[in-house]
Design a protein around this motif. Structure first.
Motif, mmCIF file in Angstrom:
data_model
loop_
_atom_site.group_PDB
_atom_site.id
_atom_site.type_symbol
_atom_site.label_atom_id
_atom_site.label_comp_id
_atom_site.label_asym_id
_atom_site.label_seq_id
_atom_site.Cartn_x
_atom_site.Cartn_y
_atom_site.Cartn_z
ATOM 1 N N TYR A 45 0.831 -1.200 0.000
ATOM 2 C CA TYR A 45 0.000 0.000 0.000
ATOM 3 C C TYR A 45 0.866 1.251 0.000
ATOM 4 O O TYR A 45 0.678 2.152 -0.811
ATOM 5 N N ARG A 227 -4.019 11.725 3.394
ATOM 6 C CA ARG A 227 -4.090 10.298 3.682
ATOM 7 C C ARG A 227 -2.699 9.682 3.667
ATOM 8 O O ARG A 227 -2.380 8.807 4.444
ATOM 9 N N VAL B 9 -5.450 -3.173 -2.564
ATOM 10 C CA VAL B 9 -4.654 -3.153 -1.333
ATOM 11 C C VAL B 9 -5.267 -2.217 -0.299
ATOM 12 O O VAL B 9 -5.798 -1.166 -0.633
ATOM 13 N N GLY B 66 -11.219 5.502 -1.284
ATOM 14 C CA GLY B 66 -9.884 5.145 -1.719
ATOM 15 C C GLY B 66 -9.611 5.722 -3.096
ATOM 16 O O GLY B 66 -10.266 6.669 -3.532
ATOM 17 N N PHE B 67 -8.632 5.123 -3.766
ATOM 18 C CA PHE B 67 -8.241 5.605 -5.084
ATOM 19 C C PHE B 67 -8.114 4.450 -6.059
ATOM 20 O O PHE B 67 -7.728 3.356 -5.671
ATOM 21 N N LEU B 78 -6.377 1.481 -4.100
ATOM 22 C CA LEU B 78 -5.907 1.689 -2.736
ATOM 23 C C LEU B 78 -7.133 2.031 -1.910
ATOM 24 O O LEU B 78 -7.728 3.083 -2.094
ATOM 25 N N ALA B 79 -7.528 1.141 -1.028
ATOM 26 C CA ALA B 79 -8.760 1.355 -0.273
ATOM 27 C C ALA B 79 -8.453 1.556 1.198
ATOM 28 O O ALA B 79 -7.524 0.979 1.739
#
Lengths: 292, 87
Positions: A45, A227, B9, B66-67, B78-79
Motif C-alpha cells: 500500500y 491520507r 490493497v 480510496g483511489f 488503494l482502499a
C-alpha cells in the motif's frame, strides 16, 4: 567475604532473573514474527501510494502545487514527531531514536528555528519531557490499541495536519526506527511535510498516453496527500514495532547469557569457599586431636 | 481476451491480486468499469462495492473510499478498508 548462605541466595536470585529474561526473549521472538509479517503486508500500500503521488507530483509542480507537497515556502517552524515504543528493556532501541531526534532538535534550535514536538510512545514522552516538555504539542500512547492499524495512526496524522493547516508548522519530520533486519534497527528521519517525492522513482510509463482524472488532478492530490501522511506514520509504526521486538529479543538474549556467566562464576566462588571452610574445619579437628 | 492485472490493497495488507477480465468500481462521480487496455485514468472512490469479474467467477469486495489508478500495467485500488463479502 560473603557467607555461604548469602552466596546461595545470590545464585538463586540470578537464576530467577535468568528465567525471566529467557521467557521475555521467547515472547519477543514470537511477537517479532507477527510484527514482521504485519510490516511486510503493509508495504504494498505504502509503495503504491508513493508511486501514485510521484506520478501526480510530476504533473502539478509549480505555483499551483498543494501546500502539503510544496511546503509553505518557509522553514522556520518545525514539528518533530518522535515515535518510539511504549516499553523499554530493548537495548538501545528507544534511546537510538531519541538521540537522533535530540540531535536534530538541538541543531534546529541552534539555528534559531522554532521547534515543537509530538511524542508517540510512552518512552518518547518520558525521555523528552524533562528537556523539552514546554515544546510538547501532544503525546500518544500506543498500548491503547490492541493491534496497530490505521486507527492508531490517524489521530497522530490529524494532529500533524491541524498544526500545519493552522500555520504552526512549516516542516514536519518523523523520527522512527527503520527495521533493517532482526539485529539491526536504524534510527531514521523522514520528512512528512513537504511530502518527500522519490526522485527518479518509478514514474509509470504511459506509452505516450495522457492520464485522465476524475475529479480533477488537484482534487485528487488534495485528498491523497493527507491520507498519505497517515499511511506514512502507520508504516513507521509497523517498522518500529518489528524493530522493537527484534531489539528486545537481542537484549534479552544477551541478558540471559550474562546471567549464565554470572551463575557460573558465582557457583565456582561458592564451591571454593565451601571447600576452604571444610579444609579449615578438618585442620581444626586434626590439630585438636593431636593436642590431646 | 486480454486480461487485466488487478490488485486491491488496504493499508494493512494486499487483499486481492491477480489477472481478471473486468473490474467495476464505485467512483466518486459514478460507477465505472475497467477492462484490459483501459486508458490511463485516476479516480477517487466512494464507499461501495468493487466487483471483480473473471470468466464465470464473480467476487465482490466492500471498500470504504480510496483511489483507483489505471495504468498500462493494470488497475490498482488503494482502499481505506477492504474486505470480501461472505468471508
Amino acid at each position: 567475604m560473603a557467607s555461604l548462605k548469602e552466596m546461595r541466595n545470590r545464585i538463586g536470585s540470578v537464576k530467577a532473573t535468568q528465567k525471566i529474561t529467557k521467557a521475555m526473549q521467547m515472547v519477543a521472538a514470537a511477537k517479532l514474527k507477527r510484527a514482521q509479517e504485519q510490516a511486510e503486508s503493509a508495504r504494498p500500500y505504502a509503495r503504491r501510494m508513493a508511486a501514485v503521488i510521484a506520478n501526480l507530483a510530476a504533473g502539478v509542480a509549480g505555483p499551483n502545487a498543494p501546500r502539503l507537497l510544496a511546503g509553505t515556502g518557509s522553514d522556520h517552524k518545525h514539528l518533530i514527531v518522535v515515535a518510539t515504543a511504549d516499553k523499554g528493556l530493548a537495548g538501545g532501541f528507544n534511546t537510538g531514536v531519541i538521540r537522533a531526534a535530540r540531535e536534530r532538535i538541538a541543531s534546529l534550535l541552534a539555528e534559531g528555528k522554532d521547534v515543537r514536538i509530538v511524542a508517540v510512545g510512552r518512552k518518547a514522552r518520558d525521555l523528552l519531557r524533562r528537556q523539552y516538555g514546554d515544546r510538547f504539542v501532544e503525546s500518544f500512547e500506543l498500548s491503547a490499541h490492541k493491534t496497530l492499524s490505521l486507527a492508531a495512526a490517524q489521530p497522530i496524522a490529524d494532529v500533524v495536519l491541524r498544526e500545519f493547516e493552522e500555520g504552526r508548522a512549516d516542516v514536519v519530520t518523523l523520527f522512527y526506527s527503520r527495521f533493517k533486519s532482526v539485529i539491526s534497527q536504524v534510527p531514521t528521519a523522514k520528512r512528512l511535510i513537504p511530502a518527500e517525492v522519490e526522485a527518479g522513482g518509478p514514474v509509470t510509463d504511459l506509452n505516450g498516453a495522457v492520464y485522465s482524472y476524475e475529479p480533477s488532478e488537484e482534487a485528487i492530490l488534495e485528498t491523497l496527500l493527507p491520507r498519505n501522511i497517515a499511511v506514512q506514520i502507520l508504516s513507521a509504526l509497523y517498522e518500529n514495532q518489528a524493530g522493537f521486538y527484534g531489539a528486545q529479543m537481542q537484549a534479552m538474549d544477551n541478558a540471559t547469557r550474562n546471567a549464565g556467566d554470572m551463575i557460573k562464576s558465582l557457583t565456582l566462588q561458592y564451591n571454593r569457599s565451601r571447600q576452604a571452610q571444610i579444609t579449615k574445619e578438618l585442620i581444626e579437628i586434626i590439630s585438636g586431636a593431636e593436642a590431646l | 481476451m486480454a486480461k487485466l492485472h488487478f490488485s486491491l490493497v488496504s493499508p494493512e495488507r494486499e487483499v486481492f491480486s491477480g489477472e481478471v477480465d473486468q473490474v467495476i468500481a464505485p467512483g466518486q462521480e459514478g460507477q465505472f468499469g475497467v477492462l484490459a487496455g483501459h486508458a490511463p485514468f485516476m479516480a477517487t472512490l466512494a464507499l461501495g462495492e468493487v466487483v471483480v469479474l473473471d470468466g464465470a467467477e464473480r467476487r465482490v469486495f466492500e471498500i470504504q473510499g480510496g483511489f483507483a489508478d489505471v495504468t498500462p500495467q493494470g488497475l490498482t485500488i488503494l482502499a481505506e478498508h477492504a474486505s470480501e463479502y461472505g468471508v
